[in-house]
Design a protein around this motif. Structure first.
Motif, PDB file in Angstrom:
ATOM      1  N   ARG A 118       0.812  -1.217   0.000  1.00 41.27           N
ATOM      2  CA  ARG A 118       0.000   0.000   0.000  1.00 41.27           C
ATOM      3  C   ARG A 118       0.844   1.266   0.000  1.00 41.27           C
ATOM      4  NH1 ARG A 118      -4.273  -1.042   4.680  1.00 41.27           N
ATOM      5  NH2 ARG A 118      -5.203   0.880   3.879  1.00 41.27           N
ATOM      6  N   LEU A 119       2.059   1.181   0.531  1.00 36.82           N
ATOM      7  CA  LEU A 119       2.956   2.335   0.522  1.00 36.82           C
ATOM      8  C   LEU A 119       3.972   2.270  -0.616  1.00 36.82           C
ATOM      9  CD1 LEU A 119       3.685   2.894   4.338  1.00 36.82           C
ATOM     10  CD2 LEU A 119       2.246   4.287   2.836  1.00 36.82           C
ATOM     11  N   SER A 120       3.847   1.269  -1.487  1.00 31.53           N
ATOM     12  CA  SER A 120       4.750   1.094  -2.643  1.00 31.53           C
ATOM     13  C   SER A 120       6.210   1.076  -2.222  1.00 31.53           C
ATOM     14  CB  SER A 120       4.508   2.211  -3.676  1.00 31.53           C
ATOM     15  OG  SER A 120       3.200   2.156  -4.178  1.00 31.53           O
ATOM     16  N   LEU A 121       6.515   0.257  -1.214  1.00 34.30           N
ATOM     17  CA  LEU A 121       7.871   0.164  -0.702  1.00 34.30           C
ATOM     18  C   LEU A 121       8.491  -1.179  -1.082  1.00 34.30           C
ATOM     19  CD1 LEU A 121       7.366   1.612   2.898  1.00 34.30           C
ATOM     20  CD2 LEU A 121       8.286   2.797   0.894  1.00 34.30           C
ATOM     21  N   GLY A 122       9.827  -1.208  -1.066  1.00 34.06           N
ATOM     22  CA  GLY A 122      10.537  -2.444  -1.307  1.00 34.06           C
ATOM     23  C   GLY A 122      10.616  -3.283  -0.041  1.00 34.06           C
ATOM     24  N   GLU A 123      10.915  -4.551  -0.204  1.00 38.43           N
ATOM     25  CA  GLU A 123      11.005  -5.458   0.931  1.00 38.43           C
ATOM     26  C   GLU A 123      12.082  -4.992   1.918  1.00 38.43           C
ATOM     27  OE1 GLU A 123      11.781 -10.224   1.828  1.00 38.43           O
ATOM     28  OE2 GLU A 123      11.535  -9.482  -0.234  1.00 38.43           O
ATOM     29  N   GLY A 124      11.723  -4.938   3.186  1.00 37.06           N
ATOM     30  CA  GLY A 124      12.682  -4.566   4.223  1.00 37.06           C
ATOM     31  C   GLY A 124      12.880  -3.078   4.431  1.00 37.06           C
ATOM     32  N   GLU A 125      12.227  -2.226   3.623  1.00 35.40           N
ATOM     33  CA  GLU A 125      12.355  -0.785   3.833  1.00 35.40           C
ATOM     34  C   GLU A 125      11.738  -0.403   5.179  1.00 35.40           C
ATOM     35  OE1 GLU A 125      12.206   2.195   0.726  1.00 35.40           O
ATOM     36  OE2 GLU A 125      11.480   0.658  -0.657  1.00 35.40           O
ATOM     37  N   LEU A 126      12.243   0.692   5.748  1.00 34.44           N
ATOM     38  CA  LEU A 126      11.833   1.087   7.090  1.00 34.44           C
ATOM     39  C   LEU A 126      10.616   2.011   7.056  1.00 34.44           C
ATOM     40  CD1 LEU A 126      15.312   1.803   8.734  1.00 34.44           C
ATOM     41  CD2 LEU A 126      13.933  -0.286   8.867  1.00 34.44           C
ATOM     42  N   ILE A 127       9.757   1.841   8.052  1.00 28.15           N
ATOM     43  CA  ILE A 127       8.604   2.726   8.212  1.00 28.15           C
ATOM     44  C   ILE A 127       8.508   3.161   9.671  1.00 28.15           C
ATOM     45  CG2 ILE A 127       7.267   1.738   6.309  1.00 28.15           C
ATOM     46  CD1 ILE A 127       5.601   0.265   8.462  1.00 28.15           C
ATOM     47  N   ALA A 142      -9.874  11.317  19.652  1.00 27.57           N
ATOM     48  CA  ALA A 142      -9.573  10.246  18.702  1.00 27.57           C
ATOM     49  C   ALA A 142      -8.245   9.587  19.030  1.00 27.57           C
ATOM     50  CB  ALA A 142      -9.535  10.800  17.282  1.00 27.57           C
ATOM     51  N   LEU A 143      -8.140   8.324  18.628  1.00 26.12           N
ATOM     52  CA  LEU A 143      -6.876   7.589  18.646  1.00 26.12           C
ATOM     53  C   LEU A 143      -6.449   7.367  17.206  1.00 26.12           C
ATOM     54  CD1 LEU A 143      -7.328   4.871  21.412  1.00 26.12           C
ATOM     55  CD2 LEU A 143      -5.512   6.579  21.309  1.00 26.12           C
ATOM     56  N   GLU A 144      -5.210   7.680  16.913  1.00 24.43           N
ATOM     57  CA  GLU A 144      -4.735   7.665  15.532  1.00 24.43           C
ATOM     58  C   GLU A 144      -3.447   6.855  15.431  1.00 24.43           C
ATOM     59  OE1 GLU A 144      -4.720  11.438  13.056  1.00 24.43           O
ATOM     60  OE2 GLU A 144      -2.589  11.188  13.461  1.00 24.43           O
ATOM     61  N   THR A 145      -3.430   5.854  14.553  1.00 24.40           N
ATOM     62  CA  THR A 145      -2.223   5.070  14.283  1.00 24.40           C
ATOM     63  C   THR A 145      -1.818   5.308  12.833  1.00 24.40           C
ATOM     64  OG1 THR A 145      -2.881   3.367  15.876  1.00 24.40           O
ATOM     65  CG2 THR A 145      -1.188   2.775  14.273  1.00 24.40           C
ATOM     66  N   SER A 146      -0.570   5.745  12.627  1.00 23.01           N
ATOM     67  CA  SER A 146      -0.084   6.112  11.297  1.00 23.01           C
ATOM     68  C   SER A 146       1.145   5.292  10.936  1.00 23.01           C
ATOM     69  CB  SER A 146       0.292   7.602  11.246  1.00 23.01           C
ATOM     70  OG  SER A 146      -0.774   8.425  11.658  1.00 23.01           O
ATOM     71  N   TYR A 147       1.276   5.016   9.627  1.00 27.56           N
ATOM     72  CA  TYR A 147       2.457   4.343   9.078  1.00 27.56           C
ATOM     73  C   TYR A 147       3.004   5.217   7.953  1.00 27.56           C
ATOM     74  CZ  TYR A 147       0.367   0.358  11.507  1.00 27.56           C
ATOM     75  OH  TYR A 147      -0.184  -0.466  12.459  1.00 27.56           O
ATOM     76  N   LEU A 148       4.288   5.579   8.037  1.00 21.51           N
ATOM     77  CA  LEU A 148       4.897   6.460   7.038  1.00 21.51           C
ATOM     78  C   LEU A 148       6.284   5.945   6.667  1.00 21.51           C
ATOM     79  CD1 LEU A 148       3.665   8.515   9.571  1.00 21.51           C
ATOM     80  CD2 LEU A 148       3.690  10.012   7.588  1.00 21.51           C
ATOM     81  N   PRO A 149       6.693   6.088   5.384  1.00 14.39           N
ATOM     82  CA  PRO A 149       8.029   5.657   4.971  1.00 14.39           C
ATOM     83  C   PRO A 149       9.117   6.548   5.572  1.00 14.39           C
ATOM     84  CG  PRO A 149       6.539   5.894   3.085  1.00 14.39           C
ATOM     85  CD  PRO A 149       5.878   6.546   4.252  1.00 14.39           C
ATOM     86  N   VAL A 150      10.125   5.935   6.164  1.00 16.44           N
ATOM     87  CA  VAL A 150      11.231   6.699   6.745  1.00 16.44           C
ATOM     88  C   VAL A 150      11.977   7.478   5.665  1.00 16.44           C
ATOM     89  CG1 VAL A 150      13.466   6.486   7.925  1.00 16.44           C
ATOM     90  CG2 VAL A 150      11.494   5.155   8.719  1.00 16.44           C
ATOM     91  N   LYS A 151      12.125   6.904   4.471  1.00 17.63           N
ATOM     92  CA  LYS A 151      12.900   7.568   3.415  1.00 17.63           C
ATOM     93  C   LYS A 151      12.252   8.881   2.960  1.00 17.63           C
ATOM     94  CE  LYS A 151      10.880   5.020  -0.519  1.00 17.63           C
ATOM     95  NZ  LYS A 151      11.178   4.084  -1.628  1.00 17.63           N
ATOM     96  N   LEU A 152      10.939   9.001   3.111  1.00 15.84           N
ATOM     97  CA  LEU A 152      10.266  10.244   2.733  1.00 15.84           C
ATOM     98  C   LEU A 152      10.381  11.308   3.814  1.00 15.84           C
ATOM     99  CD1 LEU A 152       6.881   9.278   0.997  1.00 15.84           C
ATOM    100  CD2 LEU A 152       8.930  10.250  -0.051  1.00 15.84           C
TER     101      LEU A 152
END
Length: 241
Positions: A118-127, A142-152
């Motif tokens: 869903r984040l168009s990342l390669g295998e093993g990339e960090l988030i 509200a309670l909010e859980t987010s996932y973001l690419p470290v490289k961005l």
């Protein structure tokens, strides 16, 4: 007041009258509603009709009951328009409310397969995995859980997350947020989350899931939020095409 010749049901007229006194701030949050007997005498209608109106307003969140004490005016729900992409901080400030954030969890780890796609990342990339409690005027919303690419978003820290993440992304990193897709559905809150939101176990919440993209189409984040259904509502304007 009440028009007994009107085609509108009497209980509905009572509901609208009470709503008007709340919206005009004649009745404030926490104020006690007059008793069913007082209202029935005032409107010259049956107590059963008054009881139906009050029950409907309790179900709609305008009023709440306390056993042995009576019926009281609820704090009104925060309203968010679903037609624009705004951060929680921007949304609260637009309503003249003080936004607040309590960071509950901050972690960097290799992306899991379902999130990777869903984040168009390669295998093993960090988030980043970030869980935050959102507040308005110091009240949990509200309670909010987010996932973001470290490289961005390199260099993201807990201190930054105490403020607006979107402001940091756009103002500091000079990335342009473009659009998002979002779903809203009803769900039951978990036992763990009920403590953070200060609600009873198993009560309904509004479950919001969002995928956000930069202007160039790059996936930026996945967000899963649980909003208190007694405090929040969403609004959308729909045009006929």
């Amino acid at each position: 007041m009440i028009d007994k010749k009107s085609p509108l049901p009497l209980y509905y007229q009572v509901e609208e009258h009470i709503k008007q006194t709340i919206q005009s701030e004649e009745l404030q949050p926490g104020d006690a509603l007059p008793s069913e007997r007082e209202l029935s005498e005032n409107f010259q209608i049956s107590r059963m009709t008054v009881r139906q109106a009050i029950t409907n307003l309790v179900n709609q969140g305008f009023l709440f009951r306390e056993k042995g004490r009576g019926t009281f005016v609820s704090n009104q729900k925060f309203e968010q328009n679903l037609q624009g992409l705004t951060s929680f901080t921007e949304d609260m400030k637009a309503r003249q409310l003080v936004p607040g954030t309590k960071l509950l969890h901050f972690e960097i780890f290799p992306v899991e397969k379902d999130i990777q796609e869903r984040l168009s990342l390669g295998e093993g990339e960090l988030i980043y995995k970030i869980k935050r409690l959102r507040l308005a005027n110091e009240e949990p919303i509200a309670l909010e859980t987010s996932y973001l690419p470290v490289k961005l978003i390199p260099g993201l820290t807990p201190d930054i997350l105490e403020k607006s993440l979107y402001s940091y992304i756009e103002d500091e990193l000079q990335l342009k947020i473009g659009h998002a897709t979002q779903t809203v559905e009803a769900a039951l809150i978990s036992d763990e989350d009920s403590k953070q939101l200060q609600v009873k176990k198993g009560v309904p919440v509004l479950l919001i899931q969002r995928e956000t993209f930069l202007e160039n189409g790059t996936p930026l984040e996945l967000v899963r939020s649980s909003y208190r259904a007694d405090k929040y509502k969403f609004k959308i304007d729909i045009e006929r095409k």
